[in-house]
Design a protein around this motif. Structure first.
Motif, PDB file in Angstrom:
ATOM      1  N   ILE A   1       0.843  -1.201   0.000  1.00 55.86           N
ATOM      2  CA  ILE A   1       0.000   0.000   0.000  1.00 55.86           C
ATOM      3  C   ILE A   1       0.875   1.248   0.000  1.00 55.86           C
ATOM      4  N   GLY A   2       1.921   1.240   0.827  1.00 58.38           N
ATOM      5  CA  GLY A   2       2.861   2.363   0.806  1.00 58.38           C
ATOM      6  C   GLY A   2       3.541   2.490  -0.543  1.00 58.38           C
ATOM      7  N   LEU A   3       3.887   1.349  -1.142  1.00 59.74           N
ATOM      8  CA  LEU A   3       4.507   1.364  -2.468  1.00 59.74           C
ATOM      9  C   LEU A   3       3.538   1.924  -3.501  1.00 59.74           C
ATOM     10  N   PHE A   4       2.266   1.534  -3.401  1.00 54.99           N
ATOM     11  CA  PHE A   4       1.249   2.059  -4.313  1.00 54.99           C
ATOM     12  C   PHE A   4       1.197   3.586  -4.226  1.00 54.99           C
ATOM     13  N   HIS A   5       1.190   4.111  -3.009  1.00 61.47           N
ATOM     14  CA  HIS A   5       1.151   5.565  -2.825  1.00 61.47           C
ATOM     15  C   HIS A   5       2.356   6.233  -3.495  1.00 61.47           C
ATOM     16  N   ASN A   6       3.536   5.679  -3.278  1.00 64.98           N
ATOM     17  CA  ASN A   6       4.753   6.288  -3.836  1.00 64.98           C
ATOM     18  C   ASN A   6       4.743   6.278  -5.359  1.00 64.98           C
ATOM     19  N   LEU A   7       4.376   5.134  -5.935  1.00 64.94           N
ATOM     20  CA  LEU A   7       4.387   5.018  -7.393  1.00 64.94           C
ATOM     21  C   LEU A   7       3.283   5.863  -8.024  1.00 64.94           C
ATOM     22  N   ALA A   8       2.111   5.889  -7.382  1.00 67.54           N
ATOM     23  CA  ALA A   8       1.006   6.691  -7.915  1.00 67.54           C
ATOM     24  C   ALA A   8       1.341   8.179  -7.854  1.00 67.54           C
ATOM     25  N   LYS A   9       1.950   8.593  -6.759  1.00 69.64           N
ATOM     26  CA  LYS A   9       2.323  10.004  -6.614  1.00 69.64           C
ATOM     27  C   LYS A   9       3.338  10.409  -7.671  1.00 69.64           C
ATOM     28  N   TYR A  10       4.359   9.564  -7.853  1.00 69.01           N
ATOM     29  CA  TYR A  10       5.377   9.871  -8.858  1.00 69.01           C
ATOM     30  C   TYR A  10       4.744   9.939 -10.250  1.00 69.01           C
TER      31      TYR A  10
ATOM     32  N   LYS B   1       3.875  17.022 -18.029  1.00 66.14           N
ATOM     33  CA  LYS B   1       3.902  16.974 -19.499  1.00 66.14           C
ATOM     34  C   LYS B   1       5.327  16.962 -20.059  1.00 66.14           C
ATOM     35  N   GLN B   2       6.253  16.453 -19.257  1.00 70.50           N
ATOM     36  CA  GLN B   2       7.645  16.320 -19.700  1.00 70.50           C
ATOM     37  C   GLN B   2       7.948  14.853 -19.992  1.00 70.50           C
ATOM     38  N   ASP B   3       8.850  14.632 -20.941  1.00 71.35           N
ATOM     39  CA  ASP B   3       9.280  13.258 -21.199  1.00 71.35           C
ATOM     40  C   ASP B   3       9.999  12.718 -19.971  1.00 71.35           C
ATOM     41  N   ASP B   4       9.614  11.525 -19.559  1.00 69.40           N
ATOM     42  CA  ASP B   4      10.206  10.915 -18.367  1.00 69.40           C
ATOM     43  C   ASP B   4      10.566   9.469 -18.696  1.00 69.40           C
ATOM     44  N   PRO B   5      11.847   9.188 -18.903  1.00 66.90           N
ATOM     45  CA  PRO B   5      12.244   7.817 -19.270  1.00 66.90           C
ATOM     46  C   PRO B   5      11.962   6.791 -18.177  1.00 66.90           C
ATOM     47  N   ARG B   6      11.730   7.254 -16.960  1.00 64.96           N
ATOM     48  CA  ARG B   6      11.451   6.317 -15.870  1.00 64.96           C
ATOM     49  C   ARG B   6       9.997   5.842 -15.863  1.00 64.96           C
ATOM     50  N   LEU B   7       9.135   6.593 -16.536  1.00 65.91           N
ATOM     51  CA  LEU B   7       7.702   6.352 -16.398  1.00 65.91           C
ATOM     52  C   LEU B   7       7.270   4.933 -16.785  1.00 65.91           C
ATOM     53  N   PRO B   8       7.783   4.351 -17.868  1.00 61.89           N
ATOM     54  CA  PRO B   8       7.352   2.978 -18.191  1.00 61.89           C
ATOM     55  C   PRO B   8       7.604   1.991 -17.057  1.00 61.89           C
ATOM     56  N   LYS B   9       8.757   2.096 -16.410  1.00 61.50           N
ATOM     57  CA  LYS B   9       9.054   1.184 -15.306  1.00 61.50           C
ATOM     58  C   LYS B   9       8.167   1.460 -14.093  1.00 61.50           C
ATOM     59  N   ILE B  10       7.837   2.737 -13.891  1.00 62.01           N
ATOM     60  CA  ILE B  10       6.936   3.083 -12.787  1.00 62.01           C
ATOM     61  C   ILE B  10       5.553   2.499 -13.058  1.00 62.01           C
ATOM     62  N   PHE B  11       5.085   2.643 -14.298  1.00 62.56           N
ATOM     63  CA  PHE B  11       3.784   2.081 -14.672  1.00 62.56           C
ATOM     64  C   PHE B  11       3.775   0.565 -14.486  1.00 62.56           C
TER      65      PHE B  11
ATOM     66  N   SER C   1       2.721   6.302 -27.624  1.00 66.97           N
ATOM     67  CA  SER C   1       4.022   5.783 -28.042  1.00 66.97           C
ATOM     68  C   SER C   1       4.072   4.278 -27.821  1.00 66.97           C
ATOM     69  N   ASP C   2       4.817   3.595 -28.685  1.00 61.30           N
ATOM     70  CA  ASP C   2       4.922   2.136 -28.580  1.00 61.30           C
ATOM     71  C   ASP C   2       5.479   1.717 -27.224  1.00 61.30           C
ATOM     72  N   GLU C   3       6.359   2.537 -26.667  1.00 63.38           N
ATOM     73  CA  GLU C   3       6.972   2.202 -25.382  1.00 63.38           C
ATOM     74  C   GLU C   3       5.945   2.196 -24.259  1.00 63.38           C
ATOM     75  N   LEU C   4       4.959   3.094 -24.353  1.00 66.34           N
ATOM     76  CA  LEU C   4       3.979   3.223 -23.276  1.00 66.34           C
ATOM     77  C   LEU C   4       2.701   2.427 -23.522  1.00 66.34           C
ATOM     78  N   LYS C   5       2.475   2.011 -24.760  1.00 64.21           N
ATOM     79  CA  LYS C   5       1.217   1.344 -25.097  1.00 64.21           C
ATOM     80  C   LYS C   5       0.904   0.142 -24.202  1.00 64.21           C
ATOM     81  N   PRO C   6       1.896  -0.711 -23.864  1.00 64.05           N
ATOM     82  CA  PRO C   6       1.564  -1.867 -23.010  1.00 64.05           C
ATOM     83  C   PRO C   6       1.046  -1.486 -21.630  1.00 64.05           C
ATOM     84  N   PHE C   7       1.281  -0.229 -21.224  1.00 63.84           N
ATOM     85  CA  PHE C   7       0.908   0.172 -19.867  1.00 63.84           C
ATOM     86  C   PHE C   7      -0.421   0.921 -19.809  1.00 63.84           C
ATOM     87  N   SER C   8      -1.089   1.039 -20.961  1.00 59.06           N
ATOM     88  CA  SER C   8      -2.382   1.723 -20.951  1.00 59.06           C
ATOM     89  C   SER C   8      -3.404   0.946 -20.126  1.00 59.06           C
ATOM     90  N   ASN C   9      -3.149  -0.351 -19.920  1.00 56.93           N
ATOM     91  CA  ASN C   9      -4.066  -1.162 -19.112  1.00 56.93           C
ATOM     92  C   ASN C   9      -4.052  -0.776 -17.636  1.00 56.93           C
TER      93      ASN C   9
END
Length: 518
Positions: free
Chosen positions: A309-318, A326-336, A417-425
């Motif tokens: 639950i704490g991890l969920f809060h941290n990842l959701a906040k980030y 609205k900036q490109d963030d290379p970390r976002l796919p791994k966070i998703f 983007s193809d990189e983010l498409k798998p995480f739309s779920n």
């Protein structure tokens, strides 16, 4: 079986064998022949140990041979070894292979033989160290030898039974290999091997040593042990692709860790201050997610899964901050990816609790672990409802919907983007979690309304080709939000319908006259 040739060669001594290519190869052939015989006649092993009537036994003879072999492969003693006049490297590899197979089969599952063979563990460890150098670990000539030595080591220190004292060698040598000494940590070197059989034997060794033993599992949470576990985790994606059984062996180690509620501590130890979530943490979440989905038992209390639950809060906040910037963030796919896994794990816990309720499971006065997690998820202050809705609102813009109607009308469609498409779920996973939490719980439904989440979720009941089954989960969530909750129902009654969805293809059709507000 006639082992006189093998016995005669051993009695001659290691020097005679090691300094002749012919002697090395002859002894290797004899050893392999005996090893094959032992594999088919395990009950005759005791008869093969004595070499003669004078008390010479095979283990004492092998002791000096292993020591000399280890020395002959020591790259730091190359000059001295050259002057020794050893047989060629290829011949010595064959000799070590024959010896390894012979002793591997001889000691398997026999504590008495394990105890005797322990005398040359140090030589075996040194030999493994020397044949897994930076150069040799990638040299295919050494692959089979690496795997056979790993198998021998596995048979040497694995508990032979559940009897008291049978795990003495497991205790002793796991502590030694974890002690931090460069020459002692041969496990990390074996895990570096690109040979499947070597990896297989090493993972079997670790499984055998720690299975069902909390004390030895805790030893793995030391600095050296965490490096082993991180290396295994970081290779599991590779192993799952080739389907060679290594993934299952690796997962078995971590399932043992989860069964003993040690995974929150391991998850923390795998962290990196420079990363929101590390690759090894992500793989651990995958194993945990699978474990939760297949488990029929509730976790103990306090629940070891509360860290999610704490991890969920941290990842959701980030994620929300990154999306809203609205900036490109290379970390976002791994966070998703981490968020999807955490959300699926929390959903699995919620479904498990509901399943037990459906089976007339009576809650005890003291909540067990899973119920404790669900109660915390539903908490108005520390729960997951508000961050889920906040993130869903940002994701609804970040992952635009694709409706078949938009295609047919020629409306513009924003691509992902193809990189983010798998995480739309991720949207679907969040709505599913909210649907589980709102089931027969109007207080959670009130939280959703207070965060203006009802309108948001209603908007997700339209077909979205980027999100298979999002519509179905949204419809279920809306149903749960409305059931026995007049305040939530009033929100819908105040809304003006903009159309009705076709039951055939989800197309938005005009509102029938009888449904229009007067």
């Amino acid at each position: 079986m006639d082992t006189s040739g093998l016995a005669a060669a051993l009695i001659q001594g290691s020097e005679v064998i090691l300094k002749s290519d012919e002697a090395c190869l002859d002894f290797a052939r004899s050893s392999e022949g005996v090893a094959r015989y032992i594999a088919q006649n395990l009950d005759e092993r005791q008869e093969l140990v004595d070499l003669d009537d004078e008390g010479n036994n095979i283990f004492d003879a092998l002791n000096l041979l292993w020591a000399k072999l280890a020395k002959s492969f020591d790259p730091s003693q190359a000059t001295a070894n050259h002057s020794e006049g050893w047989a060629s490297e290829d011949s010595r590899i064959q000799l070590a292979l024959g010896l390894g197979k012979l002793e591997r089969n001889l000691i398997a599952g026999l504590q008495t033989f394990q105890d005797i063979a322990e005398q040359h563990e140090e030589s075996l460890r040194a030999l493994i160290f020397h044949v897994t150098t930076f150069i040799r670990i990638a040299d295919e000539r050494f692959f089979t030898l690496q795997s056979v030595l790993a198998q021998l080591l596995c048979n040497l220190i694995s508990p032979s039974s559940a009897q008291p004292g049978a795990d003495r060698l497991a205790d002793k040598y796991l502590q030694l290999y974890l002690s931090g000494g460069r020459n002692e940590d041969i496990i990390i070197r074996l895990l570096d091997s690109r040979d499947t059989k070597t990896n297989n034997a090493t993972l079997h060794l670790l499984n055998n040593v720690v299975r069902g033993n909390e004390a030895r599992l805790r030893l793995l949470l030391s600095g050296v042990g965490v490096r082993w576990l991180a290396k295994i985790l970081n290779r599991m994606d590779e192993w799952v692709e080739v389907q060679n059984g290594l993934f299952e062996l690796g997962a078995s180690i971590f399932n043992n860790i989860i069964d003993h509620s040690l995974h929150p501590e391991l998850f923390q130890l795998l962290s990196d201050p420079a990363e929101v979530i590390t690759p090894s943490q992500t793989i651990l979440l995958k194993v945990l997610d699978s474990h939760l989905s297949s488990s029929t038992q509730s976790s103990p209390s306090p629940s070891p899964h509360l860290f999610m639950i704490g991890l969920f809060h941290n990842l959701a906040k980030y994620s929300k901050i990154s999306i809203d910037s609205k900036q490109d963030d290379p970390r976002l796919p791994k966070i998703f990816e981490g968020l999807i896994l955490v959300t699926e794990g929390l959903s699995a816990i919620g479904l498990s609790v509901q399943s037990r309720k459906d089976e007339n499971y009576s809650l005890q006065e003291d909540l067990n672990g899973d119920e404790e997690v669900v109660r915390t998820m539903k908490d108005g202050t520390n729960g997951v409802v508000k961050p889920s809705i906040d993130l869903l609102r940002s994701l609804d813009t970040f992952f635009p919907r694709i409706n078949p109607r938009a295609k047919s009308t020629g409306a513009s469609i924003t691509s992902i983007s193809d990189e983010l498409k798998p995480f739309s779920n991720l949207k679907r996973n969040l709505v599913q979690l909210l649907g589980i939490l709102t089931f027969e719980d109007t207080l959670v439904g009130d939280q959703v309304r207070e965060e203006e989440g009802i309108q948001l979720i209603l908007g997700m009941t339209e077909i979205d080709e980027n999100n298979p089954y999002l519509r179905e989960h949204a419809l279920l969530c809306v149903r749960n939000l409305m059931l026995n909750n007049p305040s939530n129902q009033s929100i819908i009654s105040q809304m003006n319908p903009v159309g009705v969805l076709s039951p055939d293809n989800g197309e938005l059709l005009p509102v029938p006259e009888k449904m229009k507000k007067k």
